[in-house]
Design a protein around this motif. Structure first.
Motif, PDB file in Angstrom:
ATOM      1  N   GLY A  48       0.812  -1.208   0.000  1.00  0.00           N
ATOM      2  CA  GLY A  48       0.000   0.000   0.000  1.00  0.00           C
ATOM      3  C   GLY A  48       0.850   1.264   0.000  1.00  0.00           C
ATOM      4  O   GLY A  48       0.536   2.238  -0.697  1.00  0.00           O
ATOM      5  N   LEU A  49       1.939   1.267   0.763  1.00  0.00           N
ATOM      6  CA  LEU A  49       2.821   2.440   0.791  1.00  0.00           C
ATOM      7  C   LEU A  49       3.498   2.647  -0.559  1.00  0.00           C
ATOM      8  O   LEU A  49       3.670   3.787  -1.017  1.00  0.00           O
ATOM      9  CB  LEU A  49       3.868   2.281   1.901  1.00  0.00           C
ATOM     10  N   ASP A  50       3.883   1.554  -1.213  1.00  0.00           N
ATOM     11  CA  ASP A  50       4.457   1.679  -2.562  1.00  0.00           C
ATOM     12  C   ASP A  50       3.452   2.325  -3.513  1.00  0.00           C
ATOM     13  O   ASP A  50       3.808   3.148  -4.362  1.00  0.00           O
ATOM     14  CB  ASP A  50       4.864   0.299  -3.095  1.00  0.00           C
ATOM     15  N   PHE A  53       3.269   6.150  -2.785  1.00  0.00           N
ATOM     16  CA  PHE A  53       4.447   6.951  -3.146  1.00  0.00           C
ATOM     17  C   PHE A  53       5.003   6.632  -4.529  1.00  0.00           C
ATOM     18  O   PHE A  53       6.102   7.082  -4.859  1.00  0.00           O
ATOM     19  CB  PHE A  53       5.538   6.746  -2.085  1.00  0.00           C
ATOM     20  N   SER A  54       4.244   5.888  -5.338  1.00  0.00           N
ATOM     21  CA  SER A  54       4.759   5.487  -6.656  1.00  0.00           C
ATOM     22  C   SER A  54       5.072   6.687  -7.542  1.00  0.00           C
ATOM     23  O   SER A  54       5.996   6.634  -8.364  1.00  0.00           O
ATOM     24  CB  SER A  54       3.757   4.560  -7.351  1.00  0.00           C
ATOM     25  N   ARG A  56       5.595   9.915  -6.242  1.00  0.00           N
ATOM     26  CA  ARG A  56       6.072  11.009  -5.398  1.00  0.00           C
ATOM     27  C   ARG A  56       7.568  10.830  -5.132  1.00  0.00           C
ATOM     28  O   ARG A  56       7.999   9.742  -4.728  1.00  0.00           O
ATOM     29  CB  ARG A  56       5.321  11.053  -4.063  1.00  0.00           C
ATOM     30  N   SER A  57       8.323  11.871  -5.344  1.00  0.00           N
ATOM     31  CA  SER A  57       9.749  11.817  -5.030  1.00  0.00           C
ATOM     32  C   SER A  57       9.989  12.028  -3.540  1.00  0.00           C
ATOM     33  O   SER A  57      10.949  11.495  -2.968  1.00  0.00           O
ATOM     34  CB  SER A  57      10.510  12.869  -5.838  1.00  0.00           C
ATOM     35  N   ASP A  58       9.125  12.804  -2.897  1.00  0.00           N
ATOM     36  CA  ASP A  58       9.235  13.073  -1.467  1.00  0.00           C
ATOM     37  C   ASP A  58       8.579  11.929  -0.696  1.00  0.00           C
ATOM     38  O   ASP A  58       7.370  11.707  -0.796  1.00  0.00           O
ATOM     39  CB  ASP A  58       8.550  14.403  -1.143  1.00  0.00           C
ATOM     40  N   LYS A  59       9.372  11.193   0.067  1.00  0.00           N
ATOM     41  CA  LYS A  59       8.866  10.033   0.810  1.00  0.00           C
ATOM     42  C   LYS A  59       8.583  10.365   2.282  1.00  0.00           C
ATOM     43  O   LYS A  59       8.495   9.466   3.116  1.00  0.00           O
ATOM     44  CB  LYS A  59       9.886   8.886   0.756  1.00  0.00           C
TER      45      LYS A  59
END
Length: 668
Positions: A48-50, A53-54, A56-59
């Motif tokens: 889900g987190l992947d 942020f797929s 988004r460069s800012d994690k």
């Protein structure tokens, strides 16, 4: 300029893992679900987190996580191999327990297996009196023999619970120091629960030793897999969040981690709707595997007398009643020919027959057969339901009962509703609350299909379904405060001077303030709630009373309200001091809109046959995301959201408020 970190709530359920994502820069909330991965719950979280942020460069993210890892370790007896160290003569306290007989007339009753078997129970020769005076000092020379015995036993964790250690913790501290030096996980009763009632204190300490190493391994794995800028917190059973380091040491505080998020979210949504009057809600959370019910009368109800899978846990926890009834609950015919539903569930794998992997009939399959679930719209069209498999699964039961499939499906729903209605009665009627003066707040992926019928059965006039209903537990984690609970048994008379009690509570307040500050809370956001556990002398159970100059009068009033009588002339005993330290969070804001046209035509999808009371009834389907504040619906109707479905029976009516909550006025 760096953007504000995303705030993410994650709740792992038996069937789905829910995500709620709040972006402070846009003030937009997004939600989604993915199938849980029971073999390794972290895989669903990381997947889900992947997904989030797929692109988004800012994690950078702040994550609050409700985990079932500790719960499952306890329910499935898959915790750490745990030893118990007790005062000589008391090693079998877990086996003996209390004299309570919850199944007095059941000749085949089986008591829960103790978490610590007989060969892992050890004793030390020491004794502290009920006054805190040391009768028999602990001789350090005993400790090496104890260490050697525990090593030979193969224990992985050790619980230490000595008699009256809440008055004199030094003996437990000596043992803990020696065993920690040997690398064991140690759970110490005077640290976990410094209160009297040795059985409950021992049980709570043992549960902590049993589940904490398992939760600790999970959290370590998850933290190592997260990006460096992702900050993780863990939901507690008391409705507050803590850091992973504390959760590793106190896994027992996270036993009801996920359901607690639902209660917090329920209260927050309720307060946003009812800004003026008294908040009276019954929370109804029906997921894929289980149903959790709770009650809010002004504020959340807290209990210190929880029992989970037969094991007492006497830490402050939200008062939640759970039963095995969810969308994946299995329907079957018992040897006597009766239709049964649950508590067993198909879980995420294989799931209900309509998920396309298995052929086991469930509540979800029954709703598909009755036309209440739109197969092509499930999870926003991302997961197509196999209606033919659902029919085939229900037909198998129909052949057993010599009954047509639609009647079987209605029977499954009626049996499941009976189980859930009984649970709602436990949390309300059996505890002295009249459900007719409450509203039912429905959430969980499966709740909307059953909520109105359950409310009708209990005489509840109104059902509230928020736009984040399906993921409300995860949403609740985003609005949760930091909460720390502290207690100390004192056994003081009721006429103890107010200043003396204030001084004793000040010690707990100092600990609470320090610990909440360590969580990164701004000092101005810290709120302290001191209270007293009180009773009439000679009673066995206490009432928790807020600490204020009028605490004696308030105790008599609450005793009258709870038990129907008060005895102002009787001697009062102050049993425990309690302190709740709260670090206030900043919840995602909810923006109200003006009410508009009552006509919901823009949300209309089509009309389909839905079965009510054995009769196929033409029923309009609406897309929830297209409904606007002020829209009104008349039953029968089905409202389809991307992650849940809401059913209105022919006598129900509904409208959409300014926060896009669907308010159902329940018909007769």
């Amino acid at each position: 300029m760096a953007s504000s970190p995303l705030r993410i709530g994650i709740d792992i359920g038996g069937t789905f893992t829910d995500f709620v994502v709040y972006d402070p820069s846009t003030q937009i909330i997004n939600t989604f679900k993915i199938l849980s991965t029971p073999s390794n719950p972290a895989l669903a979280v990381l997947t889900g987190l992947d997904q989030i942020f797929s692109n988004r460069s800012d994690k950078h993210a702040i994550i609050v996580h409700g985990s079932t890892v500790a719960t499952n370790a306890l329910l499935e007896y898959k915790g750490a191999r745990t030893a118990l160290v007790s005062t000589v003569g008391f090693k079998d306290i877990l086996q003996i327990g209390r004299q309570n007989r919850p199944s007095l007339y059941d000749l085949t009753v089986r008591l829960p297996e103790p978490l610590v078997p007989a060969d892992l129970r050890f004793e030390v020769n020491e004794r502290v009196l009920h006054t805190g005076e040391v009768l028999q000092a602990l001789v350090p020379a005993q400790l090496q023999t104890l260490i050697n015995d525990i090593k030979a036993s193969g224990a992985e964790a050790v619980a230490i619970c000595l008699l009256f250690s809440f008055l004199h913790p030094e003996h437990e501290a000596m043992i803990a120091e020696s065993l920690r030096a040997e690398g064991y996980f140690i759970s110490v009763s005077s640290e976990i629960l410094p209160e009297f009632r040795e059985y409950e204190r021992c049980s709570t300490t043992v549960v902590n030793a049993y589940v904490s190493p398992v939760l600790g391994k999970y959290l370590t794995y998850l933290e190592n897999a997260l990006e460096p800028d992702m900050h993780l917190s863990v939901m507690q059973s008391n409705g507050g969040a803590i850091q992973p380091a504390e959760a590793r040491q106190a896994g027992v505080r996270c036993i009801l981690s996920g359901p607690a998020g639902g209660v917090v979210g329920c209260e927050y949504i309720g307060k946003s709707i009812n800004t003026d009057g008294a908040l009276r809600l019954i929370g109804f959370d029906m997921g894929g595997t289980s149903t959790d019910v709770s009650l809010i009368d002004g504020t959340r109800q807290i209990t210190t007398e929880a029992v989970v899978s037969g094991h007492p846990i006497h830490l402050p926890m939200l008062d939640i009643h759970t039963i095995g009834a969810g969308g994946g609950s299995i329907a079957r015919v018992d040897p006597g020919g009766a239709l049964r539903v649950g508590p067993e569930s198909t879980g995420a794998d294989p799931g209900p027959a309509c998920y396309g992997k298995g052929d086991i009939p469930t509540i979800t399959d029954a709703n598909v057969v009755l036309g209440r679930l739109a197969s092509e719209l499930f999870l926003g069209g991302k997961m197509q339901l196999d209606a033919q498999r659902a029919w085939q699964a229900i037909e198998k039961i129909g052949k057993h009962l010599n009954m047509e499939s639609t009647r079987v499906a209605l029977g499954i729903i009626q049996v499941a509703n009976a189980h859930m209605e009984r649970a709602l009665r436990v949390i309300s009627v059996e505890r002295g609350w009249d459900p007719r003066v409450f509203s039912l707040l429905s959430f969980g992926g499966a709740g909307g299909l059953h909520a109105a019928d359950l409310a009708r059965g209990l005489g509840i006039p109104r059902v509230l379904v928020p736009p984040v209903a399906s993921t409300l537990s995860a949403y609740g984690m985003l609005v949760a405060d930091v909460i720390k609970d502290y207690s100390q048994t004192v056994m003081l008379p009721g006429d103890t001077p107010f200043q003396k009690l204030s001084d004793l509570l000040a010690e707990l307040a100092q600990r609470g303030t320090t610990d909440v500050l360590a969580e990164g809370t701004d000092p101005k956001d810290i709120h302290l709630e001191p209270s007293l556990d009180m009773r009439y002398r000679g009673q066995s159970y206490e009432l928790n009373i807020p600490f204020a100059p009028t605490f004696l009068e308030v105790f008599h009033q609450q005793h009258q309200a709870t038990y129907g009588y008060a005895k102002p002339e009787a001697n009062i005993e102050i049993v425990n001091l309690r302190l709740r330290a709260i670090g206030k969070s900043t919840p995602p804001p909810l923006h109200s809109q003006q009410l508009g046209d009552p006509n919901p035509q823009q949300a209309y999808l089509d009309t389909r046959a839905v079965i009510f009371h054995h009769v196929p009834t033409p029923t309009p389907f609406y897309q929830a995301e297209e409904l606007r504040p002020g829209n009104r619906l008349r039953g029968p109707a089905v409202v389809v959201r991307s992650d849940t479905t809401i059913l209105l029976s022919p006598t129900d009516q509904a409208w959409v408020d300014g926060l896009n909550n669907i308010i159902i006025e329940v018909g007769t």
